[in-house]
Write a protein that holds these residues in place. Structure first.
Motif, PDB file in Angstrom:
ATOM      1  N   PRO A  97      -1.794  -6.067 -19.443  1.00 35.60           N
ATOM      2  CA  PRO A  97      -0.733  -5.067 -19.641  1.00 35.60           C
ATOM      3  C   PRO A  97      -0.989  -4.255 -18.382  1.00 35.60           C
ATOM      4  O   PRO A  97       0.069  -3.498 -17.838  1.00 35.60           O
ATOM      5  CB  PRO A  97      -1.578  -4.025 -21.088  1.00 35.60           C
ATOM      6  N   ALA A  98      -2.493  -4.120 -18.090  1.00 36.54           N
ATOM      7  CA  ALA A  98      -2.724  -3.489 -17.048  1.00 36.54           C
ATOM      8  C   ALA A  98      -3.683  -4.008 -16.177  1.00 36.54           C
ATOM      9  O   ALA A  98      -5.068  -5.201 -16.634  1.00 36.54           O
ATOM     10  CB  ALA A  98      -2.647  -1.994 -17.701  1.00 36.54           C
ATOM     11  N   TYR A  99      -3.926  -4.001 -14.930  1.00 36.39           N
ATOM     12  CA  TYR A  99      -4.693  -4.282 -13.727  1.00 36.39           C
ATOM     13  C   TYR A  99      -4.993  -3.122 -12.801  1.00 36.39           C
ATOM     14  O   TYR A  99      -4.598  -1.985 -12.093  1.00 36.39           O
ATOM     15  CB  TYR A  99      -3.650  -4.783 -12.716  1.00 36.39           C
ATOM     16  N   LEU A 100      -6.266  -3.152 -12.576  1.00 36.63           N
ATOM     17  CA  LEU A 100      -7.446  -2.639 -11.861  1.00 36.63           C
ATOM     18  C   LEU A 100      -7.759  -2.990 -10.656  1.00 36.63           C
ATOM     19  O   LEU A 100      -8.463  -3.756 -10.407  1.00 36.63           O
ATOM     20  CB  LEU A 100      -8.186  -1.891 -12.744  1.00 36.63           C
ATOM     21  N   PHE A 101      -6.882  -2.649  -9.779  1.00 30.13           N
ATOM     22  CA  PHE A 101      -6.900  -3.151  -8.399  1.00 30.13           C
ATOM     23  C   PHE A 101      -8.450  -2.773  -7.090  1.00 30.13           C
ATOM     24  O   PHE A 101      -8.060  -1.194  -7.040  1.00 30.13           O
ATOM     25  CB  PHE A 101      -5.803  -3.550  -7.316  1.00 30.13           C
ATOM     26  N   THR A 102      -9.286  -2.991  -7.149  1.00 31.62           N
ATOM     27  CA  THR A 102     -10.610  -2.300  -6.602  1.00 31.62           C
ATOM     28  C   THR A 102     -10.805  -2.469  -5.339  1.00 31.62           C
ATOM     29  O   THR A 102     -10.871  -3.900  -4.684  1.00 31.62           O
ATOM     30  CB  THR A 102     -11.834  -2.399  -7.353  1.00 31.62           C
ATOM     31  N   GLY A 103     -10.806  -1.405  -4.319  1.00 35.52           N
ATOM     32  CA  GLY A 103     -11.444  -1.721  -3.116  1.00 35.52           C
ATOM     33  C   GLY A 103     -11.023  -0.774  -1.663  1.00 35.52           C
ATOM     34  O   GLY A 103      -9.682   0.003  -2.457  1.00 35.52           O
ATOM     35  N   THR A 104     -11.201  -0.919  -1.144  1.00 40.11           N
ATOM     36  CA  THR A 104     -11.503   0.227  -0.316  1.00 40.11           C
ATOM     37  C   THR A 104      -9.775  -0.048   0.438  1.00 40.11           C
ATOM     38  O   THR A 104      -9.128  -0.697   0.518  1.00 40.11           O
ATOM     39  CB  THR A 104     -12.921   0.661   1.357  1.00 40.11           C
ATOM     40  N   ALA A 105      -9.299   1.245   1.090  1.00 36.81           N
ATOM     41  CA  ALA A 105      -7.603   1.722   1.334  1.00 36.81           C
ATOM     42  C   ALA A 105      -7.526   0.659   3.285  1.00 36.81           C
ATOM     43  O   ALA A 105      -8.600  -0.158   3.728  1.00 36.81           O
ATOM     44  CB  ALA A 105      -7.712   2.618   1.571  1.00 36.81           C
ATOM     45  N   GLY A 106      -6.075  -0.166   2.833  1.00 35.75           N
ATOM     46  CA  GLY A 106      -6.256  -0.190   3.678  1.00 35.75           C
ATOM     47  C   GLY A 106      -6.538  -1.924   4.030  1.00 35.75           C
ATOM     48  O   GLY A 106      -6.535  -2.517   5.540  1.00 35.75           O
ATOM     49  N   ILE A 107      -7.212  -2.647   2.723  1.00 36.60           N
ATOM     50  CA  ILE A 107      -7.090  -4.507   2.446  1.00 36.60           C
ATOM     51  C   ILE A 107      -5.986  -5.563   2.224  1.00 36.60           C
ATOM     52  O   ILE A 107      -6.648  -5.959   2.292  1.00 36.60           O
ATOM     53  CB  ILE A 107      -8.844  -4.219   2.534  1.00 36.60           C
ATOM     54  N   GLY A 108      -5.865  -4.644   1.704  1.00 37.96           N
ATOM     55  CA  GLY A 108      -4.577  -5.281   1.333  1.00 37.96           C
ATOM     56  C   GLY A 108      -3.486  -4.927  -0.740  1.00 37.96           C
ATOM     57  O   GLY A 108      -3.303  -5.623  -0.980  1.00 37.96           O
ATOM     58  N   ARG A 109      -4.801  -3.896  -0.882  1.00 43.11           N
ATOM     59  CA  ARG A 109      -4.247  -4.030  -2.837  1.00 43.11           C
ATOM     60  C   ARG A 109      -2.901  -3.342  -2.604  1.00 43.11           C
ATOM     61  O   ARG A 109      -1.721  -3.739  -3.492  1.00 43.11           O
ATOM     62  CB  ARG A 109      -4.958  -2.721  -2.726  1.00 43.11           C
ATOM     63  N   ARG A 110      -2.199  -2.851  -1.327  1.00 40.37           N
ATOM     64  CA  ARG A 110      -0.918  -2.457  -1.574  1.00 40.37           C
ATOM     65  C   ARG A 110       0.149  -3.888  -1.841  1.00 40.37           C
ATOM     66  O   ARG A 110       1.208  -3.340  -1.935  1.00 40.37           O
ATOM     67  CB  ARG A 110      -0.906  -1.033  -0.773  1.00 40.37           C
ATOM     68  N   LEU A 111      -0.286  -4.392  -0.645  1.00 43.39           N
ATOM     69  CA  LEU A 111       0.706  -5.235  -0.371  1.00 43.39           C
ATOM     70  C   LEU A 111       0.739  -6.588  -1.460  1.00 43.39           C
ATOM     71  O   LEU A 111       1.381  -7.374  -1.712  1.00 43.39           O
ATOM     72  CB  LEU A 111       0.246  -5.688   1.103  1.00 43.39           C
ATOM     73  N   ALA A 112      -0.759  -6.588  -2.325  1.00 46.67           N
ATOM     74  CA  ALA A 112      -0.926  -7.148  -3.255  1.00 46.67           C
ATOM     75  C   ALA A 112      -0.196  -6.644  -4.374  1.00 46.67           C
ATOM     76  O   ALA A 112       0.486  -7.653  -4.842  1.00 46.67           O
ATOM     77  CB  ALA A 112      -1.813  -7.880  -3.194  1.00 46.67           C
ATOM     78  N   ALA A 113       0.186  -5.616  -4.754  1.00 45.79           N
ATOM     79  CA  ALA A 113       1.511  -5.550  -5.103  1.00 45.79           C
ATOM     80  C   ALA A 113       2.238  -5.528  -4.955  1.00 45.79           C
ATOM     81  O   ALA A 113       3.129  -6.000  -6.488  1.00 45.79           O
ATOM     82  CB  ALA A 113       0.940  -3.710  -5.708  1.00 45.79           C
ATOM     83  N   GLU A 114       2.548  -5.643  -4.058  1.00 40.26           N
ATOM     84  CA  GLU A 114       4.102  -5.750  -4.109  1.00 40.26           C
ATOM     85  C   GLU A 114       4.671  -6.935  -3.712  1.00 40.26           C
ATOM     86  O   GLU A 114       5.415  -7.842  -4.980  1.00 40.26           O
ATOM     87  CB  GLU A 114       4.351  -4.945  -2.168  1.00 40.26           C
ATOM     88  N   CYS A 115       3.228  -8.542  -3.462  1.00 36.66           N
ATOM     89  CA  CYS A 115       4.251  -9.551  -3.745  1.00 36.66           C
ATOM     90  C   CYS A 115       3.594  -9.901  -5.072  1.00 36.66           C
ATOM     91  O   CYS A 115       4.285 -10.332  -6.011  1.00 36.66           O
ATOM     92  CB  CYS A 115       2.782 -10.577  -3.408  1.00 36.66           C
ATOM     93  N   PHE A 116       2.799  -9.213  -5.924  1.00 32.16           N
ATOM     94  CA  PHE A 116       2.483  -9.477  -7.998  1.00 32.16           C
ATOM     95  C   PHE A 116       3.906  -9.329  -7.782  1.00 32.16           C
ATOM     96  O   PHE A 116       4.764  -9.694  -8.936  1.00 32.16           O
ATOM     97  CB  PHE A 116       1.051  -8.389  -8.096  1.00 32.16           C
ATOM     98  N   LEU A 117       4.862  -7.847  -7.314  1.00 34.03           N
ATOM     99  CA  LEU A 117       5.392  -7.693  -8.270  1.00 34.03           C
ATOM    100  C   LEU A 117       6.779  -8.357  -8.129  1.00 34.03           C
ATOM    101  O   LEU A 117       8.084  -8.347  -8.357  1.00 34.03           O
ATOM    102  CB  LEU A 117       6.356  -6.040  -7.988  1.00 34.03           C
ATOM    103  N   GLU A 118       7.119  -8.536  -6.743  1.00 28.28           N
ATOM    104  CA  GLU A 118       8.493 -10.160  -6.419  1.00 28.28           C
ATOM    105  C   GLU A 118       8.240 -10.564  -7.406  1.00 28.28           C
ATOM    106  O   GLU A 118       9.507 -11.243  -7.794  1.00 28.28           O
ATOM    107  CB  GLU A 118       7.714 -10.357  -5.383  1.00 28.28           C
TER     108      GLU A 118
END
Length: 305
Positions: A28-49
Motif C-alpha cells: 500500500p505504501a513505499y518509502l524511497f530512502t537515499g540522498t537527493a539527486g540519485i534517482g528516487r524521483r525518477l524511480a517513482a516515475e518509472c514505477f508509476l509508468e
C-alpha cells in the motif's frame, strides 16, 4: 524494454520494484530512502509508468488523473508555492518549504474517489521528512486504509520520518552512485562538463543531481569574482575588496555554497587544516545571520595574517 531501463546505478531498488510488479504484490505504501539527486524521483516515475498503465510522457508531466504529486511548499500571501513557483515569483524565504497539513488533507480527498482510468490511484510525497507532526499524524490515518492506491514517500533516510509511518511502508533503499555510474548519468543528461571539475564531484558525493546543481550555482557567480577567490587574498586591501564584492554580488545561500567549494579547492592546493577551519567558522557565522560582509572581511584578514 523495462520501465526502469533509464535508472542507472540502483539495481537493488529496481529489483525490488520489478518483483513487486511482476508478482502483483504491491505494498500500500513505499518509502524511497537515499540522498537527493540519485534517482528516487525518477524511480517513482518509472514505477508509476507501470502501475498506471499510461504513456510515459503523461506520467512525467504528472497529468494523470489518478496521480497526485505532492511537493513541499512555502506559504506566501495566503497561497502555497512550490520551490520552483516561489523562485519564479521572486519570493525568498529564510525557512525551507514543508509538506503542510492542508496538503495531506488533499491527499485524503483525492483518495476518497475511485481511480478514473487506472486500476489504482497513486500518490507521491516528495521530501516527506519536511512534514510537521500534525501533517505526519494525518498521513498515518491514510496509510492505514489507503484503499485502491499506492503511496510513495521520498525521504533521505528512515530516521528522518516518524517510526509509525516507516512501519506502514515497504522501504526501498537508494545508494550513492560510484564514479562510473556518475559519469554515465551526467553524460546521458547532457552535463558531461561536470566530470572535468573534481571539486564539484567531491561536493556531490555520488549524487548526479547534486553535481548538476553545484554546476548551476557555480555558473551563477560572476567569473571575475570566482577567479578572485581561487586563492586567498594576499593583502588586507584585497581582503576587504573581495569581501565587499562577495557580500554585494551573491545571495546568502550561494555564499554558503562558495565556502563549501573553497574548502575543497584550498584543501587540494595546500592540505591546510587551518584554511578549512577558517572557512568552516565563517560558514557557522553566516548560518547564525552575522552580517555577511563582516564575516568575509574577518575571515580573509585572518588568511592574510
Amino acid at each position: 524494454m523495462s520501465a526502469f531501463a533509464i535508472l542507472i546505478g540502483q539495481s537493488q531498488a529496481v529489483e525490488l520494484l520489478e518483483r513487486a510488479i511482476a508478482t502483483d504484490r504491491l505494498a500500500p505504501a513505499y518509502l524511497f530512502t537515499g540522498t537527493a539527486g540519485i534517482g528516487r524521483r525518477l524511480a517513482a516515475e518509472c514505477f508509476l509508468e507501470s502501475l498506471l498503465s499510461s504513456s510515459r510522457s503523461r506520467i512525467l508531466n504528472r497529468n494523470h488523473p489518478d496521480l497526485l504529486w505532492v511537493e513541499p511548499t512555502y506559504l506566501h500571501q495566503g497561497k502555497r508555492l512550490t520551490a520552483i513557483e516561489a523562485e519564479a515569483a521572486g519570493v525568498k524565504r529564510k525557512t525551507p518549504p514543508m509538506i503542510r497539513l492542508e496538503q495531506i488533507r488533499e491527499v485524503s480527498q483525492f483518495l476518497s474517489r475511485p481511480p478514473l482510468e487506472a486500476a489504482r490511484s497513486a500518490i507521491v510525497i516528495e521530501q516527506a521528512e519536511t512534514m510537521p507532526e500534525a501533517a505526519a499524524n494525518a498521513l498515518l490515518k491514510t496509510l492505514e486504509e489507503p484503499g485502491r492506491a499506492t503511496i510513495i514517500l521520498l525521504a533521505p533516510s528512515a530516521d528522518s520520518v516518524l517510526p509509525t509511518i516507516v512501519s506502514r511502508c515497504q522501504r526501498i533503499p537508494f545508494t550513492r552512485l560510484d564514479a562510473a555510474s556518475m559519469a554515465q548519468v551526467l553524460k546521458q543528461v547532457g552535463h558531461a562538463e561536470v566530470l572535468a571539475k573534481p571539486q564539484l564531484l567531491a561536493l556531490a558525493q555520488g549524487s548526479p543531481g547534486a553535481a548538476i546543481a553545484h554546476q548551476q550555482t557555480l555558473e551563477s557567480i560572476p567569473p571575475e569574482l570566482f577567479e578572485s577567490v581561487m586563492n586567498p587574498p594576499s593583502s588586507l586591501k584585497q581582503a576587504l575588496s573581495v569581501a565587499r564584492t562577495i557580500a554585494k554580488t551573491i545571495d546568502g545561500e550561494t555564499q554558503l555554497w562558495l565556502i563549501d567549494y573553497l574548502q575543497q579547492v584550498y584543501w587540494t592546493q595546500s592540505h591546510s587544516s587551518r584554511s578549512v577551519h577558517l572557512l568552516e567558522k565563517a560558514k557557522e557565522q553566516l548560518l547564525a545571520y552575522v552580517q555577511p560582509q563582516l564575516v568575509w572581511e574577518v575571515m580573509w584578514m585572518k588568511f592574510c595574517s
